[in-house]
Design an enzyme around this catalytic site. Sequence first.
Site, PDB file in Angstrom:
ATOM      1  N   SER A 119       0.796  -1.233   0.000  1.00 49.66           N
ATOM      2  CA  SER A 119       0.000   0.000   0.000  1.00 49.66           C
ATOM      3  C   SER A 119       0.824   1.277   0.000  1.00 49.66           C
ATOM      4  O   SER A 119       0.278   2.354  -0.213  1.00 49.66           O
ATOM      5  CB  SER A 119      -0.868   0.050   1.252  1.00 49.66           C
ATOM      6  OG  SER A 119      -1.551  -1.148   1.429  1.00 49.66           O
TER       7      SER A 119
ATOM      8  N   THR B  18      -7.605   7.138   6.073  1.00 51.62           N
ATOM      9  CA  THR B  18      -7.279   6.015   5.203  1.00 51.62           C
ATOM     10  C   THR B  18      -8.601   5.404   4.739  1.00 51.62           C
ATOM     11  O   THR B  18      -9.621   5.552   5.404  1.00 51.62           O
ATOM     12  CB  THR B  18      -6.399   4.960   5.909  1.00 51.62           C
ATOM     13  OG1 THR B  18      -6.111   3.893   4.998  1.00 51.62           O
ATOM     14  CG2 THR B  18      -7.068   4.385   7.144  1.00 51.62           C
ATOM     15  N   GLY B  19      -8.567   4.752   3.602  1.00 55.28           N
ATOM     16  CA  GLY B  19      -9.794   4.178   3.062  1.00 55.28           C
ATOM     17  C   GLY B  19      -9.977   4.611   1.617  1.00 55.28           C
ATOM     18  O   GLY B  19      -9.015   4.968   0.941  1.00 55.28           O
TER      19      GLY B  19
ATOM     20  N   THR C 204      -3.079   2.996   3.704  1.00 51.45           N
ATOM     21  CA  THR C 204      -2.236   4.189   3.602  1.00 51.45           C
ATOM     22  C   THR C 204      -1.617   4.405   4.959  1.00 51.45           C
ATOM     23  O   THR C 204      -2.243   4.088   5.964  1.00 51.45           O
ATOM     24  CB  THR C 204      -3.143   5.407   3.286  1.00 51.45           C
ATOM     25  OG1 THR C 204      -3.536   5.341   1.932  1.00 51.45           O
ATOM     26  CG2 THR C 204      -2.463   6.731   3.559  1.00 51.45           C
TER      27      THR C 204
ATOM     28  N   ARG D 173      -4.941   8.601 -11.607  1.00 51.75           N
ATOM     29  CA  ARG D 173      -5.888   8.832 -10.505  1.00 51.75           C
ATOM     30  C   ARG D 173      -5.121   9.292  -9.250  1.00 51.75           C
ATOM     31  O   ARG D 173      -4.107   8.726  -8.870  1.00 51.75           O
ATOM     32  CB  ARG D 173      -6.651   7.553 -10.206  1.00 51.75           C
ATOM     33  CG  ARG D 173      -7.647   7.655  -9.033  1.00 51.75           C
ATOM     34  CD  ARG D 173      -7.034   7.195  -7.731  1.00 51.75           C
ATOM     35  NE  ARG D 173      -8.012   7.051  -6.658  1.00 51.75           N
ATOM     36  CZ  ARG D 173      -7.688   6.790  -5.390  1.00 51.75           C
ATOM     37  NH1 ARG D 173      -6.439   6.652  -5.049  1.00 51.75           N
ATOM     38  NH2 ARG D 173      -8.622   6.671  -4.476  1.00 51.75           N
TER      39      ARG D 173
ATOM     40  N   THR E 195       1.104   6.912   0.309  1.00 54.45           N
ATOM     41  CA  THR E 195       0.372   5.739  -0.198  1.00 54.45           C
ATOM     42  C   THR E 195       0.692   5.498  -1.668  1.00 54.45           C
ATOM     43  O   THR E 195       1.121   6.410  -2.379  1.00 54.45           O
ATOM     44  CB  THR E 195      -1.155   5.962  -0.059  1.00 54.45           C
ATOM     45  OG1 THR E 195      -1.851   4.757  -0.364  1.00 54.45           O
ATOM     46  CG2 THR E 195      -1.667   7.050  -0.985  1.00 54.45           C
TER      47      THR E 195
HETATM   48  C1  SD4 Z   1      -6.513   6.278  -1.628  1.00 54.67           C
HETATM   49  N1  SD4 Z   1      -6.862   6.619   0.734  1.00 54.67           N
HETATM   50  O1  SD4 Z   1      -5.693   6.401  -2.508  1.00 54.67           O
HETATM   51  C2  SD4 Z   1      -6.018   5.966  -0.234  1.00 54.67           C
HETATM   52  C3  SD4 Z   1      -5.898   4.499  -0.084  1.00 54.67           C
HETATM   53  C4  SD4 Z   1      -6.178   3.951   1.258  1.00 54.67           C
HETATM   54  O2  SD4 Z   1      -7.051   2.265   2.563  1.00 54.67           O
HETATM   55  O3  SD4 Z   1      -5.947   4.540   2.268  1.00 54.67           O
HETATM   56  N2  SD4 Z   1      -6.725   2.788   1.363  1.00 54.67           N
HETATM   57  O4  SD4 Z   1      -7.731   6.351  -1.816  1.00 54.67           O
END
Ligand code: SD4
Length: 336
Positions: A86, A237-238, A186, A214, A204
């Site tokens: 990640s 995160t997410g 992340t 993106r 990340t």
């Molecule tokens: C994203 N927030 O690129 C980041 C990825 C992430 O858990 O944190 N995923 O959307």
Amino acid sequence: MLTNRRSFLKQSTVITVGTAAVGPSKLSIGENKKMPKVVEPVIVSTWPFGKASNDEALRILTMGGSGLDAIEKGIWITENDLGNGSVGAGGIPNAEGVVQLDACIMSGPGHRAGSVAAIEGVRHPISAARKVMEKTKHVMLVGTGAKAFALKEGLETAQMPIESRRQEWLKWKSNQEKNAAKNHDTIALILLAPDGHFYGGCSTSGWAYKLNGRVGDSPIIGGGLYVDDDVGAAGATGLGENVMRYCGSFQVVSFMQRGASPVEACMETVKAIARKDPKGADLSINFIAVDKQGRYGAAGSAEGFSYSVTTTTFSKVLSAAALSSKDIGPVGGNRN
Ligand code: SD4
């Protein structure tokens, strides 16, 4: 309105008061006579893998390093971990098989920020973000411009994707329909430093197999990270699309500014987003926060988010509070 204040307060953990002294035996920076106050540091990061970064950040602070050094070098630990799909060079590539990294950093003092997005081939995007903040008049550089700047600043390059990720990507590519993109994480790392100021960073490789170009929430100031030296710091995160449309980390800090504890602020932000969003609670978003009193907390849109907290007396992984469907009313979107 903040609801269920009592239950939130139960979950919110107070570990120190901002003016509590830390003796020179614990922190060598105790010798700095110019320092207006020395507070017990509190370091908070996303996910269990953040703990190693927290421990490094604490080591840097204990050696007398600055809050920004602690953020940068702490995040290096996760960026260097090739087993982490990640973050950093071990990250999962985008749909074209290219690893594009996002990162940002913020300093409470001066309300300074630096950010890079969709940067390729640079080992430590967090350092590129710091260079943007410290060496340019800008806040954000992207793509080839960000890479050229990082190389000019002498930052290390790295080969990516690593071979195992390339093999996974090839499999994904040949079987896209059946393979849902993997979950992705992340590192957001925020801290209250011994100098009494807040600092934060985020790094990340973004959502797995994302479209080329993106950019997620992680390099967006106020999205994946926000620091207000008068209030505290927050990180996310997410699924970035569900964070950046709502200035998620900014919202967390705003809730704290209006009197919410860190865990209340994280949960109120998740709730506010879930109440407005047509997806309801199906958001895949998580927040962490720390405030001026050294309190910390976290909340997510579902069970399963854990975060790491480190001080001079402990370093541990905790489960975040999770949104409950009764908190947001009937699904359908735009509920008030
Ligand atoms: C994203 N927030 O690129 C980041 C990825 C992430 O858990 O944190 N995923 O959307």
